[in-house]
Enzyme design. Structure first.
Site, PDB file in Angstrom:
ATOM      1  N   HIS A  18       0.820  -1.213   0.000  1.00 53.08           N
ATOM      2  CA  HIS A  18       0.000   0.000   0.000  1.00 53.08           C
ATOM      3  C   HIS A  18       0.853   1.261   0.000  1.00 53.08           C
ATOM      4  O   HIS A  18       0.543   2.222  -0.715  1.00 53.08           O
ATOM      5  CB  HIS A  18      -0.945   0.007   1.197  1.00 53.08           C
ATOM      6  CG  HIS A  18      -1.924  -1.118   1.189  1.00 53.08           C
ATOM      7  ND1 HIS A  18      -2.747  -1.399   2.263  1.00 53.08           N
ATOM      8  CD2 HIS A  18      -2.207  -2.062   0.258  1.00 53.08           C
ATOM      9  CE1 HIS A  18      -3.496  -2.455   1.974  1.00 53.08           C
ATOM     10  NE2 HIS A  18      -3.185  -2.868   0.766  1.00 53.08           N
TER      11      HIS A  18
ATOM     12  N   HIS B 190      -9.290  -2.133  -5.209  1.00 51.68           N
ATOM     13  CA  HIS B 190      -8.189  -2.422  -4.296  1.00 51.68           C
ATOM     14  C   HIS B 190      -7.182  -3.381  -4.926  1.00 51.68           C
ATOM     15  O   HIS B 190      -5.966  -3.238  -4.705  1.00 51.68           O
ATOM     16  CB  HIS B 190      -8.692  -3.005  -2.978  1.00 51.68           C
ATOM     17  CG  HIS B 190      -7.567  -3.205  -2.003  1.00 51.68           C
ATOM     18  ND1 HIS B 190      -7.037  -2.170  -1.270  1.00 51.68           N
ATOM     19  CD2 HIS B 190      -6.814  -4.307  -1.705  1.00 51.68           C
ATOM     20  CE1 HIS B 190      -6.032  -2.622  -0.544  1.00 51.68           C
ATOM     21  NE2 HIS B 190      -5.869  -3.907  -0.795  1.00 51.68           N
TER      22      HIS B 190
ATOM     23  N   ASP C  90      -3.198  -2.751  -5.232  1.00 57.04           N
ATOM     24  CA  ASP C  90      -2.142  -3.714  -4.901  1.00 57.04           C
ATOM     25  C   ASP C  90      -1.211  -3.940  -6.081  1.00 57.04           C
ATOM     26  O   ASP C  90       0.018  -4.026  -5.923  1.00 57.04           O
ATOM     27  CB  ASP C  90      -2.757  -5.052  -4.492  1.00 57.04           C
ATOM     28  CG  ASP C  90      -3.252  -5.078  -3.049  1.00 57.04           C
ATOM     29  OD1 ASP C  90      -2.902  -4.161  -2.273  1.00 57.04           O
ATOM     30  OD2 ASP C  90      -3.973  -6.034  -2.695  1.00 57.04           O
TER      31      ASP C  90
ATOM     32  N   HIS D 130      -0.491 -10.884  -5.161  1.00 57.39           N
ATOM     33  CA  HIS D 130       0.871 -10.390  -4.993  1.00 57.39           C
ATOM     34  C   HIS D 130       1.905 -11.330  -5.612  1.00 57.39           C
ATOM     35  O   HIS D 130       2.816 -10.883  -6.320  1.00 57.39           O
ATOM     36  CB  HIS D 130       1.173 -10.202  -3.511  1.00 57.39           C
ATOM     37  CG  HIS D 130       0.220  -9.288  -2.810  1.00 57.39           C
ATOM     38  ND1 HIS D 130       0.076  -7.962  -3.143  1.00 57.39           N
ATOM     39  CD2 HIS D 130      -0.656  -9.507  -1.797  1.00 57.39           C
ATOM     40  CE1 HIS D 130      -0.826  -7.399  -2.366  1.00 57.39           C
ATOM     41  NE2 HIS D 130      -1.293  -8.326  -1.537  1.00 57.39           N
TER      42      HIS D 130
END
Length: 306
Positions: free
Chosen positions: A78, A235, A239, A262
């Site tokens: 973030h 969101h 990311d 991720h």
């Protein structure tokens, strides 16, 4: 020209997964230093960690950096998204524990702090990574891909059983303050059914309804509901920007994520840099700089986060 912060800024909170108190300070840095982290609590080994793709160790639910001495720092995505989205090329980020504080679950508090501090130009040109040919990685139904583009485009799609999320997709050019205006306030999210499982594995120990969007079926359990109708996919785009920022320079390319996370984005960067014919590092002229994330940011873009 490259930028850094005009002055230092500090925020405090708790780690989403560790539940431990943490303080983070973003500091100015010299040209060509890039983004570095420093664990201020480290008493043995090297306390510095580069914000770089090859320092990432695969970890569930967050992005984890580790250096050669085994010093690590988790949940960097973030603050990395905020730095990239505000056009900060150089900074030293000091953290007082093993995890960056989650704050409200989005990048908005970091963005607000960065823009309160202000930016200053440095005496060195901006360099960018230009994608020259498609690169793709797949894991089951998950796909992450980079293709040539004149600017950074993020294209993401998700599909969850819970009706409160369901199938969502969004495409956005990251230039002209788009990240701050459209994505930075979108919070991390999870299914209520997964919370106990995460906590049994030592994750989400600092999670609350105030720093994450929790859904159950067609209900949003977090007070106030969603900030955007499609907040979850926004969101995931946030990311992705943070994880792509670990390339070390802004990227000129079209990123596509389908059910990606991720680990997938990091695997994509590793695939990109493993093929010298897939990219080039270019010194940006004025036209290129106008197409980078953070360029063109205006004060009115801060109305949601100031």
């Amino acid at each position: 020209m490259q930028t850094t912060l005009n002055k230092s800024v500090t925020l405090s909170g708790v780690g989403l997964h560790s539940g431990r108190p943490a303080r983070i300070t973003l500091k100015p840095a010299m040209a060509d230093q890039g983004i570095w982290f420093r664990r201020t609590d480290a008493v043995e080994g090297d306390a510095f960690l580069p914000a770089r793709w090859d320092a990432v160790v695969e970890s569930p639910l967050c992005t984890l950096l580790t250096n050669d001495d085994g010093v690590s720092l988790s949940t960097v995505e973030h603050v990395m998204a905020a730095l990239a989205g505000c056009g900060v090329h150089n900074a030293l980020v000091e953290v007082s524990g093993p995890e960056v504080p989650i704050l409200d679950g989005s990048a908005a508090p970091f963005v607000s702090a960065i823009l309160r501090a202000g930016l200053r130009e440095l005496d060195a040109p901006v360099r960018a990574i230009r994608v020259l040919k498609p690169v793709e990685v797949k894991r089951g139904e998950a796909v992450a891909r980079l293709e040539p583009s004149e600017s950074l485009i993020i294209d993401f799609s998700i599909d969850f059983e819970d009706a409160a999320i369901g199938a969502q997709d969004k495409v956005m050019n990251m230039a002209n303050g788009a990240f701050v205006r459209e994505l930075c306030d979108s919070r991390t999210f999870c299914r209520a059914a997964d919370v106990e499982a995460m906590r049994s594995e030592g994750k989400a120990l600092g999670g609350t309804y105030l720093n994450a969007v929790v859904v159950e079926g067609d209900r949003v359990l977090s007070p106030g509901g969603l900030r955007h109708e499609d907040e979850p996919v926004r969101h995931k785009m946030l990311d992705a920007l943070g994880d792509l920022a670990l390339a070390g320079h802004p990227i000129l390319g079209h990123y596509t994520g389908e059910r990606a996370g991720h680990a997938m984005t990091n695997a994509l960067l590793r695939a990109l840099f493993a093929d010298p014919e897939a990219y080039e590092v270019v010194t940006c002229d004025a036209d290129m700089v106008r197409r980078l994330p953070g360029t063109g940011l205006k004060s009115r873009d801060l109305r949601l986060v100031a």
